[in-house]
Design a protein around this motif. Structure first.
Motif, PDB file in Angstrom:
ATOM      1  N   GLY A 101       0.812  -1.210   0.000  1.00  0.00           N
ATOM      2  CA  GLY A 101       0.000   0.000   0.000  1.00  0.00           C
ATOM      3  C   GLY A 101       0.846   1.262   0.000  1.00  0.00           C
ATOM      4  O   GLY A 101       0.322   2.376   0.084  1.00  0.00           O
ATOM      5  N   ASN A 102       2.155   1.093  -0.066  1.00  0.00           N
ATOM      6  CA  ASN A 102       3.047   2.256   0.043  1.00  0.00           C
ATOM      7  C   ASN A 102       3.981   2.398  -1.160  1.00  0.00           C
ATOM      8  O   ASN A 102       5.117   2.851  -1.025  1.00  0.00           O
ATOM      9  N   SER A 103       3.494   2.024  -2.319  1.00  0.00           N
ATOM     10  CA  SER A 103       4.350   2.149  -3.505  1.00  0.00           C
ATOM     11  C   SER A 103       4.354   3.591  -4.004  1.00  0.00           C
ATOM     12  O   SER A 103       3.324   4.254  -4.004  1.00  0.00           O
ATOM     13  N   LEU A 104       5.508   4.048  -4.421  1.00  0.00           N
ATOM     14  CA  LEU A 104       5.671   5.409  -4.940  1.00  0.00           C
ATOM     15  C   LEU A 104       6.386   5.330  -6.279  1.00  0.00           C
ATOM     16  O   LEU A 104       7.128   4.385  -6.527  1.00  0.00           O
ATOM     17  N   THR A 105       6.181   6.337  -7.110  1.00  0.00           N
ATOM     18  CA  THR A 105       6.988   6.435  -8.326  1.00  0.00           C
ATOM     19  C   THR A 105       7.717   7.765  -8.284  1.00  0.00           C
ATOM     20  O   THR A 105       7.105   8.812  -8.058  1.00  0.00           O
ATOM     21  N   THR A 106       9.022   7.716  -8.455  1.00  0.00           N
ATOM     22  CA  THR A 106       9.805   8.954  -8.397  1.00  0.00           C
ATOM     23  C   THR A 106       9.581   9.761  -9.684  1.00  0.00           C
ATOM     24  O   THR A 106       9.023   9.251 -10.666  1.00  0.00           O
ATOM     25  N   ALA A 107      10.059  10.998  -9.681  1.00  0.00           N
ATOM     26  CA  ALA A 107       9.922  11.849 -10.868  1.00  0.00           C
ATOM     27  C   ALA A 107      10.595  11.193 -12.082  1.00  0.00           C
ATOM     28  O   ALA A 107      10.181  11.390 -13.218  1.00  0.00           O
ATOM     29  N   ASP A 108      11.614  10.356 -11.815  1.00  0.00           N
ATOM     30  CA  ASP A 108      12.285   9.662 -12.920  1.00  0.00           C
ATOM     31  C   ASP A 108      11.589   8.360 -13.313  1.00  0.00           C
ATOM     32  O   ASP A 108      12.126   7.571 -14.109  1.00  0.00           O
ATOM     33  N   GLY A 109      10.441   8.104 -12.700  1.00  0.00           N
ATOM     34  CA  GLY A 109       9.679   6.914 -13.070  1.00  0.00           C
ATOM     35  C   GLY A 109      10.149   5.639 -12.381  1.00  0.00           C
ATOM     36  O   GLY A 109       9.816   4.543 -12.820  1.00  0.00           O
ATOM     37  N   ILE A 110      10.911   5.751 -11.300  1.00  0.00           N
ATOM     38  CA  ILE A 110      11.378   4.546 -10.598  1.00  0.00           C
ATOM     39  C   ILE A 110      10.379   4.187  -9.500  1.00  0.00           C
ATOM     40  O   ILE A 110       9.973   5.034  -8.710  1.00  0.00           O
ATOM     41  N   LYS A 111      10.008   2.894  -9.468  1.00  0.00           N
ATOM     42  CA  LYS A 111       9.064   2.429  -8.450  1.00  0.00           C
ATOM     43  C   LYS A 111       9.834   2.217  -7.147  1.00  0.00           C
ATOM     44  O   LYS A 111      10.833   1.479  -7.125  1.00  0.00           O
ATOM     45  N   THR A 112       9.376   2.839  -6.086  1.00  0.00           N
ATOM     46  CA  THR A 112      10.086   2.680  -4.822  1.00  0.00           C
ATOM     47  C   THR A 112       9.100   2.708  -3.659  1.00  0.00           C
ATOM     48  O   THR A 112       7.883   2.788  -3.857  1.00  0.00           O
ATOM     49  N   ARG A 113       9.643   2.593  -2.451  1.00  0.00           N
ATOM     50  CA  ARG A 113       8.845   2.710  -1.225  1.00  0.00           C
ATOM     51  C   ARG A 113       9.715   3.400  -0.188  1.00  0.00           C
ATOM     52  O   ARG A 113      10.935   3.257  -0.213  1.00  0.00           O
TER      53      ARG A 113
END
Ligand code: PEP
Ligand code: CO
Length: 473
Positions: free
Chosen positions: A378-390
């Motif tokens: 439930g805590n997935s993020l996408t950075t401005a560069d399009g990288i999936k992170t948490r």
């Protein structure tokens, strides 16, 4: 026991239902050949082990044990290597040690390994530079390279996946039997990385105290002699994976001499994912009939009525140890989404066919489940560069809230579920290693979701021990 009856069910009855996320293989004949091959191979686990895990989960449902489940988001066939497997075992073992000591409870160790090869995807296709190909559905289905041939679903990969699961499990069993977790291997018990400078001073001091106490306790155990060391370090690992590709799962679902019902013998604890747990879908039809303990992932949109209906179908007898509910709501969603579900399960009318149990009687209300927090999905993020992170801090926030919400509801948070690796990857932001957004590309290896690296995973165990234990004293 009456709960062993599964009306109108067979390992293949799911084929009458619509399967979400099901793979469209171009060559039906090759599918039949692969499934036949899988059917003919010996099982990976035994029904005895599966029943043992169920009884441990039943204890955890009563608050007497804690479940630690972790491993890759998507296990890769190429990672079926001694070093990768050993470091995965090592981190799970170390985390469990911190938890045992902090929570003062035995920990059930369950790896997301030896079969975590199939992935649900939110989109059927992926487009890069104008080229659209099928998404990567895990090494059980197709290959990750962005080429038409690699992305074609290949049924033989089910057999390859099974063989690699067998090799992985074989090595895990050998490591354990060979004393991998023995106290005389100090490298497995060395938790000193907490001396890392980027922790706040007060926390660092606290973690150092925890580490020192833990080492002293282990030394003390060692002084007591081999017997107690054996008891402490008699390590069991169980396996789990998402039961997504039902062709694979049902090919290894069978009856076992002198036991009732059918067992999925590819793994101890299969789980049904958030995207495939539709009440009327193929996956729930498959899962309702097997004798294994089963995990069910539940997201923030789950309604109380849906959840209780799901429990009615998946565990009509309210069998102890049968259901592990893995909530994955996100730090920003959990406070709203979780309490109604906790109350619904706590206060539900008895299961349709609930039976009395020796020594326990028939429950007046509520359902037996083990509540587990997955603070990853439930805590997935996408950075401005399009990288999936948490972000590590959001995961911690979700776990801390989960613990408080369960306490308020009078229910028990009985476990945690992580995507992690024993390697030094840079996929999640934060933690004592201080990984920043700019560091993510240094060693980002996951083909799917970002995992905690070794240090982040160990730190997570410390955080949980601190929050849920009464301090390590
Ligand atoms: C997973 O555990 O990798 C996963 C896909 O989880 P969920 O079903 O909770 O999204
Ligand atoms: Co994942």
């Amino acid at each position: 026991m009456p709960w062993r009856v599964e009306p109108e069910w067979s390992p293949e009855s799911w084929k009458q239902r619509i399967a979400a996320q099901q793979v469209l293989y171009p060559d039906r004949l090759a599918v039949d050949t692969a499934v036949e091959k899988l059917r003919s191979l010996p099982p990976l686990v035994t029904s005895g082990e599966v029943e043992k895990l169920k009884s441990l989960i039943a204890d955890a449902q009563e608050g007497h044990r804690f479940l630690l489940q972790g491993g890759d988001c998507a296990e890769a066939l190429a990672d079926c290597r001694a070093d990768v497997i050993a470091s995965k075992l090592k981190i799970l073992l170390q985390m469990s040690l911190v938890l045992v000591h902090g929570l003062r409870k035995p920990v059930i160790r369950v790896g997301r390994f030896a079969g975590q090869y199939a992935k649900p995807r939110s989109s059927l296709t992926e487009t890069r530079d104008g080229l659209t190909l099928p998404s990567y559905f895990g090494d059980l289905v197709n290959r990750v390279d962005f080429e038409a041939e690699a992305r074609k679903p290949d049924p033989h990969l089910m057999v390859r996946g099974y063989q690699h699961a067998a090799m992985t499990l074989n090595f895990i069993r050998s490591l354990i039997d060979g004393g991998f977790a023995d106290l005389h291997h100090p490298e497995y018990w060395d938790l000193r990385f907490m001396e890392h400078a980027s922790l706040p001073e007060s926390l660092r001091a606290e973690y150092q105290t925890m580490t020192r106490q833990l080492s002293e306790a282990l030394r003390f155990m060692e002084l007591l002699g081999e017997k107690s060391v054996d008891d402490l370090t008699r390590v069991e690992f169980f396996t789990s994976h998402e039961g997504l590709n039902l062709l694979y799962e049902s090919a290894q679902t069978r009856r076992v001499p002198r036991r009732e019902g059918f067992y999925n013998l590819t793994t101890h604890l299969p789980w049904v994912g958030e995207r495939t747990r539709s009440l009327t879908g193929a996956h729930v039809e498959y899962f309702r009939g097997i004798r294994n303990p089963i995990g069910v992932k539940i997201g923030a949109k789950t309604t109380p009525a849906d959840l209780v209906a799901l429990l009615d179908v998946l565990n009509p007898w309210d069998e102890p140890g049968r259901i592990v509910l893995i909530h994955r709501m996100g730090a920003s969603g959990i406070a709203q989404a979780l309490p109604p579900l906790l109350r619904a399960v706590r206060d539900a009318a008895p299961a349709p066919s609930a039976v009395s149990e020796p020594g326990r009687g028939r429950p007046a209300q509520g359902r037996r489940v083990l509540w587990v927090c997955d603070p990853m999905h439930g805590n997935s993020l996408t950075t401005a560069d399009g990288i999936k992170t948490r972000d590590f801090s959001q995961m911690i926030e979700e776990i801390e809230q989960a613990f408080d919400l369960h306490r308020q509801a009078g229910t028990i948070l009985g476990g945690v579920h992580f995507e992690l690796t024993g390697e030094d990857v840079t996929e999640c932001i934060g933690g004592a290693g201080g990984i920043r957004e700019a560091d993510l590309t240094t060693n980002y290896a996951s083909p799917c979701d970002p995992r905690l690296n070794y240090h982040q995973a160990l730190e997570m165990a410390f955080v949980i021990a601190r929050k849920m234990g009464n301090g390590i004293a």
